[in-house]
Structures are given as C-alpha cells and as structure tokens.
Design an enzyme around this catalytic site. Structure first.
Site, mmCIF file in Angstrom:
data_model
loop_
_atom_site.group_PDB
_atom_site.id
_atom_site.type_symbol
_atom_site.label_atom_id
_atom_site.label_comp_id
_atom_site.label_asym_id
_atom_site.label_seq_id
_atom_site.Cartn_x
_atom_site.Cartn_y
_atom_site.Cartn_z
ATOM 1 N N LYS A 54 -1.425 10.214 11.378
ATOM 2 C CA LYS A 54 -0.089 10.601 10.912
ATOM 3 C C LYS A 54 -0.147 11.882 10.102
ATOM 4 C CE LYS A 54 -0.108 6.737 8.821
ATOM 5 N NZ LYS A 54 0.167 5.507 8.028
ATOM 6 N N THR A 79 10.001 9.530 0.502
ATOM 7 C CA THR A 79 9.088 9.255 1.631
ATOM 8 C C THR A 79 8.127 8.098 1.310
ATOM 9 O OG1 THR A 79 7.491 10.842 0.774
ATOM 10 C CG2 THR A 79 9.114 11.661 2.396
ATOM 11 N N GLY A 91 6.455 4.836 1.512
ATOM 12 C CA GLY A 91 6.464 3.724 2.470
ATOM 13 C C GLY A 91 6.674 4.148 3.911
ATOM 14 N N THR A 92 6.597 5.439 4.184
ATOM 15 C CA THR A 92 6.794 5.883 5.579
ATOM 16 C C THR A 92 5.708 5.318 6.492
ATOM 17 O OG1 THR A 92 5.612 7.866 4.912
ATOM 18 C CG2 THR A 92 8.014 8.037 5.088
ATOM 19 N N GLY A 93 4.492 5.247 5.993
ATOM 20 C CA GLY A 93 3.395 4.756 6.838
ATOM 21 C C GLY A 93 3.520 3.278 7.138
ATOM 22 N N CYS A 94 3.852 2.504 6.091
ATOM 23 C CA CYS A 94 4.033 1.055 6.296
ATOM 24 C C CYS A 94 5.153 0.819 7.293
ATOM 25 C CB CYS A 94 4.408 0.397 4.976
ATOM 26 S SG CYS A 94 3.311 0.787 3.621
HETATM 27 N N1 LIG Z 1 9.356 14.346 5.286
HETATM 28 C C1 LIG Z 1 9.182 13.761 6.475
HETATM 29 N N2 LIG Z 1 10.055 13.993 7.481
HETATM 30 C C2 LIG Z 1 9.902 13.395 8.679
HETATM 31 N N3 LIG Z 1 8.913 12.540 8.978
HETATM 32 C C3 LIG Z 1 8.012 12.272 8.005
HETATM 33 C C4 LIG Z 1 8.076 12.863 6.714
HETATM 34 N N4 LIG Z 1 7.018 12.395 5.972
HETATM 35 C C5 LIG Z 1 6.337 11.556 6.770
HETATM 36 N N5 LIG Z 1 6.914 11.492 7.991
HETATM 37 C C6 LIG Z 1 6.492 10.662 9.115
HETATM 38 O O1 LIG Z 1 6.361 9.331 8.623
HETATM 39 C C7 LIG Z 1 5.306 8.649 9.307
HETATM 40 C C8 LIG Z 1 4.277 8.163 8.290
HETATM 41 O O2 LIG Z 1 3.425 9.229 7.989
HETATM 42 P P1 LIG Z 1 2.777 9.427 6.516
HETATM 43 O O3 LIG Z 1 1.770 10.494 6.658
HETATM 44 O O4 LIG Z 1 3.862 9.620 5.564
HETATM 45 O O5 LIG Z 1 2.099 7.994 6.300
HETATM 46 P P2 LIG Z 1 1.526 7.402 4.922
HETATM 47 O O6 LIG Z 1 0.957 8.471 4.107
HETATM 48 O O7 LIG Z 1 0.605 6.292 5.336
HETATM 49 O O8 LIG Z 1 2.829 6.829 4.251
HETATM 50 P P3 LIG Z 1 2.884 5.811 2.989
HETATM 51 O O9 LIG Z 1 1.471 5.666 2.538
HETATM 52 O O10 LIG Z 1 3.780 6.436 2.015
HETATM 53 O O11 LIG Z 1 3.419 4.527 3.533
HETATM 54 C C9 LIG Z 1 4.752 9.664 10.299
HETATM 55 O O12 LIG Z 1 5.375 9.520 11.549
HETATM 56 C C10 LIG Z 1 5.129 10.998 9.681
HETATM 57 O O13 LIG Z 1 5.205 12.043 10.644
HETATM 58 C C1 LIG Z 2 1.383 -2.511 -1.558
HETATM 59 C C2 LIG Z 2 1.333 -1.192 -0.834
HETATM 60 N N1 LIG Z 2 0.937 -1.171 0.451
HETATM 61 C C3 LIG Z 2 0.875 0.007 1.123
HETATM 62 C C4 LIG Z 2 1.207 1.185 0.488
HETATM 63 C C5 LIG Z 2 1.146 2.472 1.256
HETATM 64 O O1 LIG Z 2 1.656 3.520 0.651
HETATM 65 C C6 LIG Z 2 1.624 1.126 -0.858
HETATM 66 N N2 LIG Z 2 1.946 2.268 -1.525
HETATM 67 N N3 LIG Z 2 1.673 -0.063 -1.504
HETATM 68 MG MG LIG Z 3 0.122 4.743 4.290
#
Ligand SMILES: Nc1ncnc2c1ncn2[C@@H]1O[C@H](COP(=O)(O)OP(=O)(O)OP(=O)(O)O)[C@@H](O)[C@H]1O
Ligand SMILES: Cc1ncc(CO)c(N)n1
Ligand SMILES: [Mg+2]
Length: 546
Positions: free
Chosen positions: A226, A259, A261-264
């Site tokens: 990502k 942003t 929690g975007t990954g979760c």
């Molecule tokens: N500002 C943004 N605009 C559009 N898409 C975004 C943005 N930030 C993240 N994304 C998308 O969100 C999804 C999650 O990516 P990200 O790199 O944020 O994961 P992460 O770091 O594991 O997130 P988190 O740890 O906050 O849950 C990907 O598809 C990424 O392209």
């Molecule tokens: C509990 C929890 N799981 C996943 C993430 C990923 O960002 C977070 N920030 N907190």
């Molecule tokens: Mg993440």
C-alpha cells in the site's frame, strides 16, 4: 401440569448457518421451566430458506479511538453488507495523536475466542490486524488448520501510520514462517513492507514492485503493497502482485488529515468482497474505491486534536434522501460520474453495450444509464439484463432511459425520463419506492414538478452545445445555476460535458450539483476506461478545489 413438548422441528439438531432465521414456539407452549440437568438443550430450527450473509471474522486489536482496529473492520464490513465477528488480540489506548498504551490479550484467551466463533458461526473469510505476539500468531494458525475458511486476508500490522509499533520483531518471524504461507493476500504498508524485508528503503513505485515480489516469495498467494505513506505522490498508488503480473491501483490522493485506519479498512473491505464472492483483483479494486470514497466524503470532518483523524465508513447513510424504511437505495453521491451509453457510438466503435458498460465501470463511473434509442426491444432487454449483473457486481446503479418496461423486465435500479416521456409520478406508480427515478429538467418549474412527482434526482442541461440530443437548447452556466438553486432534488449536469470543461462545471460549487453526466466524452472514444478514469480524476480534483 403436563409439560408441553416444543414441536419436533425445534428439537432438530442445530446446524449453524450464517443467517439462520430462528422460529420460536407459539405462545400456547407452557411457560419456560428451568430445564432439568438431563434436559436436552433447546434446538433452534433453521429457516426453510436461509438467506446467505457473507461473514468476516476479524482477528485484531481494539483501537479506543475507533478509527482503526476491529472498530474499523466492523464498520467497513457493515458498509459493504458483510457480517463481522471479532476476536480481540490486544486493547490499545489510542487516539488521533497516536498509541499511548497496549495490553495484549493472553494467547489462551485469543484461542478461546477463536473457538467460540469458528465452532458456531460459519465464517467465510478471516481478516487479521494487530497480532502482538508470536504466541498469538501460532494460536491463530492452529485454529485455522482446525477450522478452515474460504480465504485469509493478512494485514501485517506492525507500525501504525502514526509511527507507533504495534507488534514486535519476534512476531515478524512467525508472521513470515507460519502465517504468510496460509494467506490469500497480505497487505503491508510501506513501513511494514520495509520491516518484512530487513528495513530496505522503499521510495518509488519500482521499489514497491520489488518489495511485493520479495514478499510474495514468503508464501502468500497475493501481495498488495500500500502506498498511502509514499512521499510526494500526487496519487495514492498501491502495487498488487499475484505471482505473475504487477498491477498498479491508482486513486486520487485525498487531501485530508482523516486517514487513520485506512489500512485496516482496506483489508476488511477486501475480506468482505471475497466473502461476497468477488475474485481477488475485483475485491482489491472495490476495496480501494471504497477507501477513496470514504476519505473523500469525510475530508472535512473533525474529531480529535491530533494529526490523524478517523473517517466515516458509513458516509453513504448521510445522504439527505436516505429515509429509514423507505428502501430507497438512491445515494445522490452516485451522480458523481454518470455514464450514459449511446447505441450509435457503440456501433461506430464496434463495441457491445456490455463492453461499454464494463469499461465505464472499470474507469470509475459511479452510475450508468442505458440510452439506446435505436436498439430493438428484445436485444435491448437482453443487454439490459447483462448490464444489471455487471453493475450489481460492482455496486453501481443501472438506470434505463425512458423504457420503463425494459427497466421492470431487467430489474434495473431505475429509469430516467425526459419531459416528453412518461411522467415521473406514473413511473413511480409502476416501479415502487425502492427504485431510482431521474427526470431531465431545463427550468425551475420542471424541477419543482419532478420533486412533486417523487423523482430522486434531475438531469439539467444541455449545459454546453451537444450533438447527442437534437433540438436541445443550451442552458449554459447561468441556466444550470438557476435550476440548481431552485431544485429540491440533487442535480446532475448534462450536455456537451467533457474533460475540457467538466472541472469548470464542478468548480461552480453549486448547491446540490452532485456530478456530471457524459455520453460522447466516454463512448465516442477509443478507450472508454481511460477516458472515464481521466474524467473522474478531473472531477475529484475540481471538487477538492471548490
Ligand atoms: N490520502 C489518501 N487518499 C486516498 N487514498 C489513500 C490516502 N491515504 C491512504 N490511502 C489508501 O488507503 C489504503 C491504505 O493504505 P495506507 O498506506 O494508508 O495503509 P496503512 O498505513 O496500513 O493504514 P493504517 O495503518 O492507518 O490503517 C491504500 O489503498 C492507500 O492507497
Ligand atoms: C488496534 C490497531 N490496529 C491496527 C492499527 C493500524 O493502524 C491501529 N492503529 N490500531
Ligand atoms: Mg496499517
């Protein structure tokens, strides 16, 4: 009093079903008495016609701020129509500033939670988030061997976007050796991919591709690296690798602090789509589109004082027209990029209606209308039925222009009518409350009538001169402004709109102008998907500026 036995059906062995509708004995049955120790446990009948309910089990940590973790997972699954049960692996004290504390749940109790859910509820897909210790990873792997599921989505949470460590180096080894080989997809962010590969530097898309390939060799069937944290990228680009080909998933980078929690959320959306039957690539594409839309609709919300706020997973419920109980499926935001087909253009470019629709959806169209003035009814109906399936699998509404009969026979999502077609109130009588009705309007009076007739939106134009519709007076920006200011319904602008002028239409910032409808700009072109993708990017940039 002789005890009354419940009907035999209720004594049938309880076979867990994802959506067992439960029947209870009629009130004439004697009042419940405390069962003797020997009494057989009550058995509940399974409904005669069990409705499938896609089910995701998240195995992750709790985020007290509710932006990420199991809270994000449950909201994301609910937004996509999947049920989400949860096994909690850790409790974190967390907010928009970062992570202030972590308490891991004892691995024995993680095992007990896993047994409770997996032994009773038919889980389709397991999604993992924060797994704070190697012991918990091992307990999970053991449970998955004992209770196999359709798919396993692993979000290798080690470092949150706020930079806080969520699972230590010892867990890394167990992730790689035991969990990854069981995974259908792993979704590391940039920092996690780097850690998995020994802290390599990942700065470019090419680096992401190399990382995806290296992580693939650790055993998962698919990898998605990502790019949310990629420095200085105008788009949000993720790299998907399935062992054969690389696919770059490109979305607009939404300018927002929200942003967290975007990954979760992305991983849970992938799990939900897989549980609903999507292929892996379709699931990833739908998940990315969901995150982009959620961020876009949440960009101006404010919760918390820290640098990373949460976003609204249930943004679609905030549509002003969402009426509880009305079965109204219409979301005005769906009007954002409205693709209207044209049989003449399809013939000119040698493409079927279905191919045209598929390409528009692939490019990011948010709603589709079949406007086939020259197609025979039988052919039109067959195409409409096929397009209903195509659109439904992507969650994009499909409307039929004018032909209420074709809309009914194909179970399309609605009808769009012009001023000389069947009045909207008659269409509503025929379609009922759960369908979408749009009306073409040029004047405030027509917009008022459409509202009175129970329409859901109006199409206002032609904004610019157009060849697609004969004898169509041009309204211009002023005419569009007049109708938008008068309309009680959401508005989509139409008429001569293309990549060159769509941005200026949206930058008018007119109240309830929700998007643009386009015909030639998409379908009188060689590559519909490319043109659609480009137009979507222009519209989103324009909206971020307005
Ligand atoms: N500002 C943004 N605009 C559009 N898409 C975004 C943005 N930030 C993240 N994304 C998308 O969100 C999804 C999650 O990516 P990200 O790199 O944020 O994961 P992460 O770091 O594991 O997130 P988190 O740890 O906050 O849950 C990907 O598809 C990424 O392209
Ligand atoms: C509990 C929890 N799981 C996943 C993430 C990923 O960002 C977070 N920030 N907190
Ligand atoms: Mg993440």
């Amino acid at each position: 009093m002789a005890s009354v036995q419940p009907p035999p059906a209720l004594l049938a062995p309880h076979r867990p079903s994802t959506a067992a509708a439960l029947r209870f004995p009629s009130p004439t049955v004697s009042p419940r008495v405390s069962p003797s120790p020997a009494a057989r446990p009550r058995r509940l009948a399974v409904a005669a016609r069990a409705m499938p309910w896609p089910h995701v089990l998240t195995v992750a940590g709790s985020d007290s701020g509710a932006g990420a973790g199991i809270q994000a997972d449950i909201k994301a699954c609910a937004a996509l129509g999947a049920y989400c049960s949860s096994v909690i692996t850790a409790v974190t004290a967390q907010n928009t500033v970062g992570v202030q504390g972590v308490h891991a749940v004892p691995e024995e109790f993680v095992g007990e939670q896993l047994r409770s859910v997996l032994s009773d509820m038919s889980v389709d897909v397991v999604k993992t988030g924060m797994l704070p210790s190697a012991g918990i990873v091992k307990v999970l792997c053991e449970s998955l061997r004992k209770f196999p599921v359709k798919a396993l989505v692993v979000d290798p949470v080690m470092v949150s976007t706020s930079g806080d460590t969520l699972s230590g180096p010892s867990t890394l080894t167990t992730y790689r050796d035991e969990l990854f080989p069981m995974a259908d997809i792993v979704t590391p962010n940039i920092k996690e991919a780097s850690k998995l590969l020994g802290d390599v530097s990942l700065l470019t898309i090419s680096d992401m591709r190399s990382a995806a390939e290296s992580i693939y060799k650790l055993g998962p069937k698919n990898v998605l690296v990502k790019g949310g944290d990629m420095p200085d990228s105008t788009d949000a680009i993720d790299v998907f690798f399935d062992g054969k080909e690389f696919i770059e998933l490109r979305g607009l980078r939404i300018k927002t602090r929200n942003t967290h929690g975007t990954g979760c959320t992305l991983a849970s959306c992938i799990a939900a789509e897989l549980a609903k039957g999507a292929t892996m690539l379709r699931a990833v594409e739908a998940a990315k589109k969901f995150v982009e839309s959620a961020l876009y609709h949440s960009k101006d919300l404010v919760i918390g004082n820290g640098p990373q706020g949460p976003f609204d997973h249930l943004f679609s419920l905030k549509s002003p027209l969402y009426k509880m109980g009305s079965l109204h499926k219409f979301n005005p935001d769906d009007l954002f990029l409205y693709a209207v087909t044209d049989s003449g253009m399809n013939k000119k470019w040698g493409r079927s209606i279905e191919d045209a629709v598929k390409a528009a959806i692939e490019g990011g169209a948010t709603i589709v209308q079949l406007r086939e003035k020259d197609t025979e009814t039988r052919e039109f109906l067959e195409a409409a039925k096929a397009c209903v399936e195509i659109c439904r699998s992507s969650g994009v509404p499909l409307l039929i222009n004018d032909r209420v009969d074709v809309a009914l026979a194909s179970n399309a999502d609605g009808v769009h009518v012009g001023q000389s077609d069947m009045p909207a109130w008659e269409v509503r009588e025929l379609l009922g409350p759960g369908k979408i009705i749009g009306v073409s309007c040029k004047t405030p009076a027509q917009a008022e009538q459409a509202w009175k007739d129970g329409a859901d939106y109006i199409g206002c134009g032609g904004v610019f001169p157009t060849t697609t519709k004969a004898n169509n007076p041009t309204l211009g920006f002023e005419g569009l402004r007049t109708v938008c200011l008068a309309s009680k319904l959401p508005v989509v602008a139409i008429g001569g709109i293309n990549a060159g002028n769509a941005g200026s239409v949206m930058e008018l910032g007119l109240p309830n102008l929700k998007g643009v409808a386009v015909v030639s700009a998409l379908f009188n072109q060689e590559c519909v998907a490319t043109e659609t993708r480009s137009l979507r990017s222009i519209l989103m940039n324009a909206c971020c500026r307005s």
